[in-house]
Write an enzyme that holds these catalytic residues in place. Structure first.
Site, PDB file in Angstrom:
ATOM      1  N   ASP A   8       0.821  -1.230   0.000  1.00  0.00           N
ATOM      2  CA  ASP A   8       0.000   0.000   0.000  1.00  0.00           C
ATOM      3  C   ASP A   8       0.849   1.271   0.000  1.00  0.00           C
ATOM      4  OD1 ASP A   8      -2.181  -1.645   0.228  1.00  0.00           O
ATOM      5  OD2 ASP A   8      -2.646  -1.127   2.306  1.00  0.00           O
ATOM      6  N   ARG A  48      -7.310   5.848  -1.467  1.00  0.00           N
ATOM      7  CA  ARG A  48      -6.254   6.797  -1.072  1.00  0.00           C
ATOM      8  C   ARG A  48      -4.856   6.333  -1.466  1.00  0.00           C
ATOM      9  NH1 ARG A  48      -6.186   6.094   5.458  1.00  0.00           N
ATOM     10  NH2 ARG A  48      -8.379   6.586   5.195  1.00  0.00           N
ATOM     11  N   HIS A  49      -4.682   5.034  -1.670  1.00  0.00           N
ATOM     12  CA  HIS A  49      -3.374   4.563  -2.158  1.00  0.00           C
ATOM     13  C   HIS A  49      -3.551   3.602  -3.339  1.00  0.00           C
ATOM     14  CE1 HIS A  49      -4.376   1.640   0.898  1.00  0.00           C
ATOM     15  NE2 HIS A  49      -3.903   2.343   1.918  1.00  0.00           N
ATOM     16  N   GLU A  69      -7.072  -6.963   0.440  1.00  0.00           N
ATOM     17  CA  GLU A  69      -7.789  -6.538   1.662  1.00  0.00           C
ATOM     18  C   GLU A  69      -8.889  -5.580   1.278  1.00  0.00           C
ATOM     19  OE1 GLU A  69      -5.557  -4.554   4.673  1.00  0.00           O
ATOM     20  OE2 GLU A  69      -3.996  -6.064   4.610  1.00  0.00           O
ATOM     21  N   THR A  99      -4.785   4.179   9.371  1.00  0.00           N
ATOM     22  CA  THR A  99      -4.596   2.790   8.955  1.00  0.00           C
ATOM     23  C   THR A  99      -5.671   1.977   9.658  1.00  0.00           C
ATOM     24  OG1 THR A  99      -3.049   0.933   8.890  1.00  0.00           O
ATOM     25  CG2 THR A  99      -2.903   2.357  10.809  1.00  0.00           C
ATOM     26  N   GLY A 212       3.864  -4.361   6.057  1.00  0.00           N
ATOM     27  CA  GLY A 212       3.910  -3.283   5.085  1.00  0.00           C
ATOM     28  C   GLY A 212       4.824  -2.162   5.516  1.00  0.00           C
ATOM     29  N   HIS A 213       4.351  -1.368   6.447  1.00  0.00           N
ATOM     30  CA  HIS A 213       4.989  -0.084   6.744  1.00  0.00           C
ATOM     31  C   HIS A 213       6.477  -0.215   7.079  1.00  0.00           C
ATOM     32  CE1 HIS A 213       5.697   3.726   8.931  1.00  0.00           C
ATOM     33  NE2 HIS A 213       4.966   4.185   7.942  1.00  0.00           N
TER      34      HIS A 213
HETATM   35  N1  PXP Z   1      -2.751  -6.691   7.934  1.00  0.00           N
HETATM   36  C1  PXP Z   1      -3.822  -5.882   7.761  1.00  0.00           C
HETATM   37  C2  PXP Z   1      -5.178  -6.501   7.800  1.00  0.00           C
HETATM   38  C3  PXP Z   1      -3.665  -4.504   7.534  1.00  0.00           C
HETATM   39  O1  PXP Z   1      -4.752  -3.720   7.355  1.00  0.00           O
HETATM   40  C4  PXP Z   1      -2.361  -3.975   7.461  1.00  0.00           C
HETATM   41  C5  PXP Z   1      -2.154  -2.516   7.186  1.00  0.00           C
HETATM   42  O2  PXP Z   1      -2.678  -2.151   5.977  1.00  0.00           O
HETATM   43  C6  PXP Z   1      -1.278  -4.852   7.629  1.00  0.00           C
HETATM   44  C7  PXP Z   1      -1.495  -6.196   7.888  1.00  0.00           C
HETATM   45  C8  PXP Z   1       0.134  -4.376   7.543  1.00  0.00           C
HETATM   46  O3  PXP Z   1       0.381  -3.500   8.590  1.00  0.00           O
HETATM   47  P1  PXP Z   1       1.735  -2.670   8.616  1.00  0.00           P
HETATM   48  O4  PXP Z   1       1.699  -1.748   7.441  1.00  0.00           O
HETATM   49  O5  PXP Z   1       1.659  -1.953   9.927  1.00  0.00           O
HETATM   50  O6  PXP Z   1       2.851  -3.659   8.539  1.00  0.00           O
END
Ligand code: PXP
Length: 239
Positions: A8, A48-49, A69, A99, A212-213
């Site tokens: 994302d 948004r992304h 998702e 988020t 992700g982040h």
């Molecule tokens: N799992 C779900 C269901 C999420 O919504 C997200 C964030 O979009 C993540 C995992 C990943 O989270 P992070 O970006 O904090 O690693």
């Protein structure tokens, strides 16, 4: 434990200028070459992304597993059915949030969730429900027909209090065991990074983590390929 990368935030950077780069589709390929065994993105109602074009191309080019998702709305479910990703993860979604803020409340909106799960499954899509580490959510997940539960690790990841960390880890471990005993595939995610992932590796029932982040942030400094490889290395060697 397998690594699925949430891309994302590649799209978040793209949207900062509203142009074409960096392209999350290219990011997906780099993540896979670096060892990711799944690609995740969240198509939000407000786009948004990630946008519809990304989702359509990702479905074609992801060679590992594509996990889309989304909120359980009519619009999103029809996009999922058209796209046919390997898995759909249903998440709660609020317009104002930065988020995803927590797991699904399976005690409300049950009818809409149940219909969404049925439609997805009858189209050959596996369904994952993003839930807080609360045992009562497991009965509901089974009742709804989920294949997978993704345990929300946000509370664990966001606390710095040692006792609280231990308490949250214990909860995540207990619910993972219970979920596996109930026949659910267990995954986990949210807020996981290169440090706090390590204790999570001691929970053998968790088959996959979605990150992700932390990885995209590290990629800004070391490149996406290295950022993914470092995480894969931790997952493969730390336990
Ligand atoms: N799992 C779900 C269901 C999420 O919504 C997200 C964030 O979009 C993540 C995992 C990943 O989270 P992070 O970006 O904090 O690693």
């Amino acid at each position: 434990m397998k690594l699925a990368i949430n891309i994302d935030h590649i799209a978040t950077i793209r949207q900062a200028r509203g142009g074409a780069e960096p392209d999350p589709v290219i990011a997906a390929g780099i993540c896979e070459i670096a060892g990711a065994e799944g690609i995740v993105c969240h198509l939000r109602e407000d786009r948004r992304h990630i946008n519809d074009r990304d989702v359509a191309i990702l479905k074609d080019i992801v060679q590992s597993k594509f996990n889309l998702e989304m909120a359980a709305t009519d619009e999103m479910i029809s996009i999922a059915i058209k796209t046919k990703p390997e898995t759909v993860t249903l998440v709660p979604e609020k317009r104002q949030e930065l988020t995803t803020e927590g797991g699904l409340n399976l005690n409300s909106n049950t009818k809409a969730l149940s219909e969404a799960v049925k439609k997805l499954k009858s189209n050959g899509i596996k369904v994952s429900l993003f839930i807080d580490p609360l045992p009562e959510m497991l009965d509901k997940s089974v009742e709804l027909g989920a294949d997978i539960v993704e345990i929300h690790t946000g509370t664990y990841a966001n606390t710095f209090d040692k006792e609280e960390i231990l308490k949250e880890l214990t909860k995540i471990g207990a619910i993972s065991r219970l979920a596996a005993e109930m026949g659910l595939v267990v995954t986990a995610g949210h807020g996981l990074n290169y440090n706090n992932i390590k204790p999570v590796l001691n929970i053998p029932e968790i088959e996959e983590v979605s990150i992700g982040h932390a990885v995209i942030s590290r990629a800004v400094f070391v490149g996406l390929d290295s950022a993914v490889r470092e995480m894969v290395n931790i997952l493969n060697n730390y336990r």
